[in-house]
Enzyme design. Structure first.
Site, PDB file in Angstrom:
ATOM      1  N   GLY A 106     -28.994 -32.440  44.008  1.00 29.15           N
ATOM      2  CA  GLY A 106     -28.107 -31.295  44.207  1.00 29.15           C
ATOM      3  C   GLY A 106     -26.678 -31.647  43.839  1.00 29.15           C
ATOM      4  O   GLY A 106     -25.942 -30.816  43.291  1.00 29.15           O
TER       5      GLY A 106
ATOM      6  N   MET B 292     -31.824 -38.539  57.365  1.00 32.83           N
ATOM      7  CA  MET B 292     -30.515 -37.912  57.623  1.00 32.83           C
ATOM      8  C   MET B 292     -30.465 -37.338  59.033  1.00 32.83           C
ATOM      9  O   MET B 292     -29.456 -37.446  59.726  1.00 32.83           O
ATOM     10  CB  MET B 292     -30.254 -36.808  56.591  1.00 32.83           C
ATOM     11  CG  MET B 292     -29.853 -37.305  55.226  1.00 32.83           C
ATOM     12  SD  MET B 292     -28.320 -38.236  55.235  1.00 32.83           S
ATOM     13  CE  MET B 292     -27.137 -36.933  55.505  1.00 32.83           C
TER      14      MET B 292
ATOM     15  N   HIS C 223     -31.012 -42.509  43.260  1.00 27.59           N
ATOM     16  CA  HIS C 223     -31.347 -42.314  44.679  1.00 27.59           C
ATOM     17  C   HIS C 223     -32.561 -43.158  45.070  1.00 27.59           C
ATOM     18  O   HIS C 223     -33.311 -43.620  44.210  1.00 27.59           O
ATOM     19  CB  HIS C 223     -31.651 -40.836  44.961  1.00 27.59           C
ATOM     20  CG  HIS C 223     -30.423 -39.975  45.066  1.00 27.59           C
ATOM     21  ND1 HIS C 223     -29.781 -39.475  43.962  1.00 27.59           N
ATOM     22  CD2 HIS C 223     -29.721 -39.551  46.139  1.00 27.59           C
ATOM     23  CE1 HIS C 223     -28.728 -38.762  44.355  1.00 27.59           C
ATOM     24  NE2 HIS C 223     -28.666 -38.789  45.668  1.00 27.59           N
TER      25      HIS C 223
ATOM     26  N   GLY D  11     -34.992 -31.175  61.249  1.00 27.90           N
ATOM     27  CA  GLY D  11     -35.325 -32.363  60.460  1.00 27.90           C
ATOM     28  C   GLY D  11     -34.872 -33.608  61.206  1.00 27.90           C
ATOM     29  O   GLY D  11     -34.547 -34.633  60.607  1.00 27.90           O
TER      30      GLY D  11
ATOM     31  N   LYS E 123     -36.810 -39.585  47.665  1.00 25.20           N
ATOM     32  CA  LYS E 123     -36.133 -38.296  47.446  1.00 25.20           C
ATOM     33  C   LYS E 123     -37.066 -37.344  46.710  1.00 25.20           C
ATOM     34  O   LYS E 123     -37.684 -37.723  45.708  1.00 25.20           O
ATOM     35  CB  LYS E 123     -34.838 -38.511  46.641  1.00 25.20           C
ATOM     36  CG  LYS E 123     -34.020 -37.234  46.455  1.00 25.20           C
ATOM     37  CD  LYS E 123     -32.639 -37.544  45.892  1.00 25.20           C
ATOM     38  CE  LYS E 123     -31.859 -36.279  45.586  1.00 25.20           C
ATOM     39  NZ  LYS E 123     -31.623 -35.436  46.782  1.00 25.20           N
TER      40      LYS E 123
ATOM     41  N   GLY F 176     -27.633 -29.143  54.706  1.00 26.90           N
ATOM     42  CA  GLY F 176     -27.414 -30.298  53.833  1.00 26.90           C
ATOM     43  C   GLY F 176     -28.589 -30.548  52.911  1.00 26.90           C
ATOM     44  O   GLY F 176     -28.493 -31.349  51.981  1.00 26.90           O
TER      45      GLY F 176
ATOM     46  N   THR G 156     -31.169 -30.297  49.936  1.00 23.64           N
ATOM     47  CA  THR G 156     -30.946 -29.946  48.528  1.00 23.64           C
ATOM     48  C   THR G 156     -32.275 -29.561  47.879  1.00 23.64           C
ATOM     49  O   THR G 156     -33.343 -29.786  48.448  1.00 23.64           O
ATOM     50  CB  THR G 156     -30.336 -31.133  47.758  1.00 23.64           C
ATOM     51  OG1 THR G 156     -31.227 -32.248  47.875  1.00 23.64           O
ATOM     52  CG2 THR G 156     -28.970 -31.505  48.295  1.00 23.64           C
TER      53      THR G 156
ATOM     54  N   ALA H  32     -23.548 -27.772  51.594  1.00 18.98           N
ATOM     55  CA  ALA H  32     -22.921 -28.750  50.703  1.00 18.98           C
ATOM     56  C   ALA H  32     -23.996 -29.678  50.146  1.00 18.98           C
ATOM     57  O   ALA H  32     -24.792 -30.225  50.916  1.00 18.98           O
ATOM     58  CB  ALA H  32     -21.865 -29.560  51.448  1.00 18.98           C
ATOM     59  N   PRO H  33     -24.021 -29.845  48.827  1.00 19.53           N
ATOM     60  CA  PRO H  33     -24.995 -30.782  48.265  1.00 19.53           C
ATOM     61  C   PRO H  33     -24.623 -32.223  48.572  1.00 19.53           C
ATOM     62  O   PRO H  33     -25.464 -33.114  48.464  1.00 19.53           O
ATOM     63  CB  PRO H  33     -24.922 -30.513  46.758  1.00 19.53           C
ATOM     64  CG  PRO H  33     -23.571 -29.918  46.527  1.00 19.53           C
ATOM     65  CD  PRO H  33     -23.219 -29.184  47.783  1.00 19.53           C
TER      66      PRO H  33
HETATM   67  N1  LIG Z   1     -25.920 -32.883  51.560  1.00 15.60           N
HETATM   68  C1  LIG Z   1     -25.886 -34.211  51.649  1.00 15.60           C
HETATM   69  O1  LIG Z   1     -24.803 -34.833  51.736  1.00 15.60           O
HETATM   70  C2  LIG Z   1     -27.177 -34.967  51.669  1.00 15.60           C
HETATM   71  C3  LIG Z   1     -27.190 -36.355  51.854  1.00 15.60           C
HETATM   72  C4  LIG Z   1     -28.429 -36.996  51.929  1.00 15.60           C
HETATM   73  C5  LIG Z   1     -29.609 -36.276  51.820  1.00 15.60           C
HETATM   74  N2  LIG Z   1     -29.550 -34.921  51.614  1.00 15.60           N
HETATM   75  C6  LIG Z   1     -30.752 -34.087  51.560  1.00 15.60           C
HETATM   76  O2  LIG Z   1     -31.225 -33.933  52.903  1.00 15.60           O
HETATM   77  C7  LIG Z   1     -32.632 -33.672  52.873  1.00 15.60           C
HETATM   78  C8  LIG Z   1     -33.337 -34.605  53.851  1.00 15.60           C
HETATM   79  O3  LIG Z   1     -33.251 -35.942  53.372  1.00 15.60           O
HETATM   80  P1  LIG Z   1     -33.910 -37.145  54.195  1.00 15.60           P
HETATM   81  O4  LIG Z   1     -33.743 -38.348  53.347  1.00 15.60           O
HETATM   82  O5  LIG Z   1     -33.419 -37.150  55.596  1.00 15.60           O
HETATM   83  O6  LIG Z   1     -35.458 -36.686  54.188  1.00 15.60           O
HETATM   84  P2  LIG Z   1     -36.609 -37.129  55.188  1.00 15.60           P
HETATM   85  O7  LIG Z   1     -37.896 -36.912  54.464  1.00 15.60           O
HETATM   86  O8  LIG Z   1     -36.339 -38.485  55.754  1.00 15.60           O
HETATM   87  O9  LIG Z   1     -36.486 -36.081  56.416  1.00 15.60           O
HETATM   88  C9  LIG Z   1     -36.870 -34.742  56.345  1.00 15.60           C
HETATM   89  C10 LIG Z   1     -37.382 -34.357  57.725  1.00 15.60           C
HETATM   90  O10 LIG Z   1     -37.571 -32.926  57.761  1.00 15.60           O
HETATM   91  C11 LIG Z   1     -38.713 -32.692  58.560  1.00 15.60           C
HETATM   92  N3  LIG Z   1     -39.190 -31.317  58.332  1.00 15.60           N
HETATM   93  C12 LIG Z   1     -40.044 -30.862  57.387  1.00 15.60           C
HETATM   94  N4  LIG Z   1     -40.247 -29.535  57.529  1.00 15.60           N
HETATM   95  C13 LIG Z   1     -39.491 -29.140  58.592  1.00 15.60           C
HETATM   96  C14 LIG Z   1     -39.283 -27.888  59.230  1.00 15.60           C
HETATM   97  N5  LIG Z   1     -39.874 -26.753  58.799  1.00 15.60           N
HETATM   98  N6  LIG Z   1     -38.430 -27.819  60.302  1.00 15.60           N
HETATM   99  C15 LIG Z   1     -37.824 -28.941  60.748  1.00 15.60           C
HETATM  100  N7  LIG Z   1     -37.999 -30.167  60.176  1.00 15.60           N
HETATM  101  C16 LIG Z   1     -38.823 -30.262  59.102  1.00 15.60           C
HETATM  102  C17 LIG Z   1     -39.689 -33.790  58.155  1.00 15.60           C
HETATM  103  O11 LIG Z   1     -40.729 -33.966  59.121  1.00 15.60           O
HETATM  104  C18 LIG Z   1     -38.745 -34.989  58.065  1.00 15.60           C
HETATM  105  O12 LIG Z   1     -38.662 -35.682  59.307  1.00 15.60           O
HETATM  106  C19 LIG Z   1     -33.056 -33.819  51.408  1.00 15.60           C
HETATM  107  O13 LIG Z   1     -33.107 -32.541  50.804  1.00 15.60           O
HETATM  108  C20 LIG Z   1     -31.919 -34.639  50.790  1.00 15.60           C
HETATM  109  O14 LIG Z   1     -31.760 -34.410  49.400  1.00 15.60           O
HETATM  110  C21 LIG Z   1     -28.363 -34.268  51.550  1.00 15.60           C
END
Ligand SMILES: NC(=O)c1ccc[n+]([C@@H]2O[C@H](COP(=O)([O-])OP(=O)(O)OC[C@H]3O[C@@H](n4cnc5c(N)ncnc54)[C@H](O)[C@@H]3O)[C@@H](O)[C@H]2O)c1
Length: 223
Positions: free
Chosen positions: A142, A13, A132, A8, A136, A77, A79, A102-103
């Site tokens: 999460g 993130m 958020h 990702g 999202k 990470g 969720t 971790a959520p």
């Molecule tokens: N745990 C934490 O502390 C925390 C904090 C913030 C966000 N999050 C979670 O992280 C996740 C990502 O959030 P974001 O805002 O960066 O989203 P985002 O949409 O900006 O990024 C997601 C990325 O994943 C890519 N992707 C899709 N399918 C894929 C695959 N099969 N293999 C590799 N990459 C792939 C997409 O092309 C995209 O670039 C969400 O689930 C969000 O809820 C968790």
């Protein structure tokens, strides 16, 4: 050096994690997987000791399975996926790699969860409001689901539904409001920048290989 690939990597993130790994003296960024970069996860697994996954609810589970099958530790990470399904996948994967989930990787959010458990023993009735950014994909968050679970374990009563606000301008925020006789008590955490998650992510990357259990859930387990 810990060899880290990010799944990702083109996302909000993922880009922040890549920069944090590049800035860590004990880590080397060995790969960036993302369909937006035309690189799939299989293409980066060979070089990596740990994969950090911040993708989407519908891909995270498959990605974690692919890492475990390849004997690569995974820090998850993302969720919005089914944690019980992940538990099953970890149990059926060959031994050799661990999974840490971790959520919320922000220390303040973890402290909010712990403080909520303390308060719930004395003021059990509460509501959760999570706020958020409007891109999202999952709701409730999460973090909110995990907070509710922990409050209930501590004897609290979380009213349904959990309230989810989605607006541009927000990053990741959560409020828990407890109500008692003639009083309320509110706890609030605000991640105003994605850098808030990075110390927790790097800590998990450093620790995942040595964890006693194959699946560990929650940053509080590493503190
Ligand atoms: N745990 C934490 O502390 C925390 C904090 C913030 C966000 N999050 C979670 O992280 C996740 C990502 O959030 P974001 O805002 O960066 O989203 P985002 O949409 O900006 O990024 C997601 C990325 O994943 C890519 N992707 C899709 N399918 C894929 C695959 N099969 N293999 C590799 N990459 C792939 C997409 O092309 C995209 O670039 C969400 O689930 C969000 O809820 C968790």
């Amino acid at each position: 050096m810990i060899r880290v690939a990010v799944s990702g990597a083109a996302g909000r993130m993922g880009q922040t994690v890549c920069a944090a790994v590049e800035g860590a003296e004990d880590m080397e960024l060995t790969g960036r997987a993302d369909p937006a970069l035309d690189v799939d996860l299989d293409g980066v697994l060979g070089e990596a000791g740990v994969v950090v996954d911040f993708t989407t609810p519908d891909t995270a589970l498959e990605n974690a399975k692919a890492c475990l099958e390849a004997g690569v530790h995974v820090v998850l990470g993302t969720t919005g996926f089914d944690l019980e399904e992940l538990r099953g996948a970890v149990e059926s994967a060959p031994a050799g790699a661990n999974c840490f989930v971790a959520p919320n990787f922000a220390i303040g959010a973890v402290l909010l969860m712990q403080a909520s458990q303390l308060i719930a023993k004395h003021m059990p009735e509460c509501e959760i409001v999570e706020l958020h950014h409007d891109r999202k994909l999952d709701a409730p968050s999460g973090t909110a689901k995990r907070t509710a679970e922990l409050i209930r374990e501590a004897g609290g009563s979380v009213h349904e539904p959990i309230h989810s606000v989605r607006l541009p301008g927000l990053v990741a925020h959560q409020e828990v409001i407890f109500g008692g006789e003639g009083q309320t008590l509110s706890l609030r955490h605000d991640s105003i920048d994605r850098s808030s998650f990075m110390p927790g992510v790097l800590l998990a990357v450093r620790r995942v290989a040595d964890l006693p259990d194959r699946l560990t859930v929650g940053l509080e387990k590493l503190l």
